[in-house]
Scaffold this motif. Structure first.
Motif, PDB file in Angstrom:
ATOM      1  N   ASN A   3      -4.882   2.024  -9.911  1.00  0.00           N
ATOM      2  CA  ASN A   3      -5.449   1.869  -8.572  1.00  0.00           C
ATOM      3  C   ASN A   3      -5.424   3.187  -7.795  1.00  0.00           C
ATOM      4  N   LYS A  76      -8.212   1.916  -4.572  1.00  0.00           N
ATOM      5  CA  LYS A  76      -7.537   1.636  -3.300  1.00  0.00           C
ATOM      6  C   LYS A  76      -6.825   2.876  -2.759  1.00  0.00           C
ATOM      7  N   TYR A  77      -6.275   3.684  -3.661  1.00  0.00           N
ATOM      8  CA  TYR A  77      -5.527   4.865  -3.253  1.00  0.00           C
ATOM      9  C   TYR A  77      -6.139   6.119  -3.873  1.00  0.00           C
ATOM     10  N   ASN A  97       4.447   4.325  -3.960  1.00  0.00           N
ATOM     11  CA  ASN A  97       5.293   3.237  -3.450  1.00  0.00           C
ATOM     12  C   ASN A  97       5.469   3.330  -1.944  1.00  0.00           C
ATOM     13  N   GLU A  98       5.634   4.546  -1.443  1.00  0.00           N
ATOM     14  CA  GLU A  98       5.825   4.753  -0.010  1.00  0.00           C
ATOM     15  C   GLU A  98       4.569   4.406   0.778  1.00  0.00           C
ATOM     16  N   CYS A  99       3.430   4.467   0.109  1.00  0.00           N
ATOM     17  CA  CYS A  99       2.153   4.240   0.781  1.00  0.00           C
ATOM     18  C   CYS A  99       1.837   2.755   0.969  1.00  0.00           C
ATOM     19  N   ASN A 100       2.686   1.878   0.454  1.00  0.00           N
ATOM     20  CA  ASN A 100       2.448   0.445   0.622  1.00  0.00           C
ATOM     21  C   ASN A 100       2.298   0.054   2.083  1.00  0.00           C
ATOM     22  N   ASP A 101       3.143   0.639   2.939  1.00  0.00           N
ATOM     23  CA  ASP A 101       3.078   0.313   4.363  1.00  0.00           C
ATOM     24  C   ASP A 101       2.706   1.530   5.209  1.00  0.00           C
ATOM     25  N   LYS A 154      -4.154   5.722   1.373  1.00  0.00           N
ATOM     26  CA  LYS A 154      -5.167   4.691   1.174  1.00  0.00           C
ATOM     27  C   LYS A 154      -6.537   5.342   1.310  1.00  0.00           C
TER      28      LYS A 154
END
Length: 225
Positions: A3, A76-77, A97-101, A154
């Protein structure tokens, strides 16, 4: 990481890019190489890498390479990572992982523990310190490395920035616009490796003045709006 798309701006990187692409293969990301059609040597050096997509750059300049690359991403990313191998891909998983939120995650050579550089010299280090300080004071950016474009985020957030600078001014346009648009972002330490080959593309004086003018432009726009 299927992704995630890596955007690699390349200019005269025939020596380093093939080596770096072999390293990137194990990460199983999609890869877009942005280069100009007349960069024949670099094009030939990667013609057997069938797992990458080559995007012919329409306009000159580092910034235009990033803009055209971002606009072509469909995952998505996406992440900006340089062709010379100085940006270590071992940080990609943590950044993702940090980009989830978050909207954007900025790699930083000057954040401890773990930051550093084998490629920085005295002039670029001082320049980056000053520009980062100015950006943090004028815009309350709260970042530690304003000129480093090892940035994962994102894709939708990158596109919302509506980036316009075709040259190295895009380095400061990215974090300033992210702040002004109230995006969520953070910094993670990243150690900049010695480049595999090629030469540094930045002209410290010329590009430094352009970058300073860009910061001033956005500050004036901020206080008058």
């Amino acid at each position: 990481m299927n992704n995630l798309t890596l955007i690699i701006p390349a200019k005269k990187e025939a020596e380093s890019l093939p080596v770096f692409l072999k390293e990137l293969k194990k990460y199983q990301c999609k890869i877009i190489i942005v280069l100009q059609k007349n960069d024949i040597e670099t094009v030939k050096s990667i013609q057997n890498f069938n797992y990458v997509n080559i995007l012919e750059q329409k306009k000159n300049g580092y910034g235009n390479a990033l803009i055209e690359g971002i606009n072509s991403v469909k995952t998505k990313y996406c992440c900006i990572i340089n062709a010379d191998g100085s940006m270590d891909p071992k940080y990609l998983n943590n950044m993702l992982n940090e980009c989830n939120d978050k909207d954007l995650v900025f790699g930083s050579r000057y954040q401890n523990p773990g930051g550093g550089s084998d490629d920085d010299d005295f002039i670029t280090k001082i320049g980056n310190f000053l520009f980062t300080l100015i950006g943090n004071i004028l815009f309350n950016l709260k970042i530690t490395d304003i000129l480093y474009t090892y940035i994962l985020g994102k894709t939708s957030s990158f596109k919302k920035l509506n980036l316009i600078n075709g040259d190295f001014r895009i380095c400061v346009e990215l974090p300033i616009k992210a702040k002004l648009k109230k995006m969520r972002y953070t910094c993670l330490p990243s150690y900049e490796r010695e480049r595999i080959g090629g030469k540094k593309k930045v002209n410290a004086l010329k590009d430094g003045l352009l970058i300073l003018s860009e910061i001033v432009k956005y500050f004036l726009k901020k206080i008058t709006s």
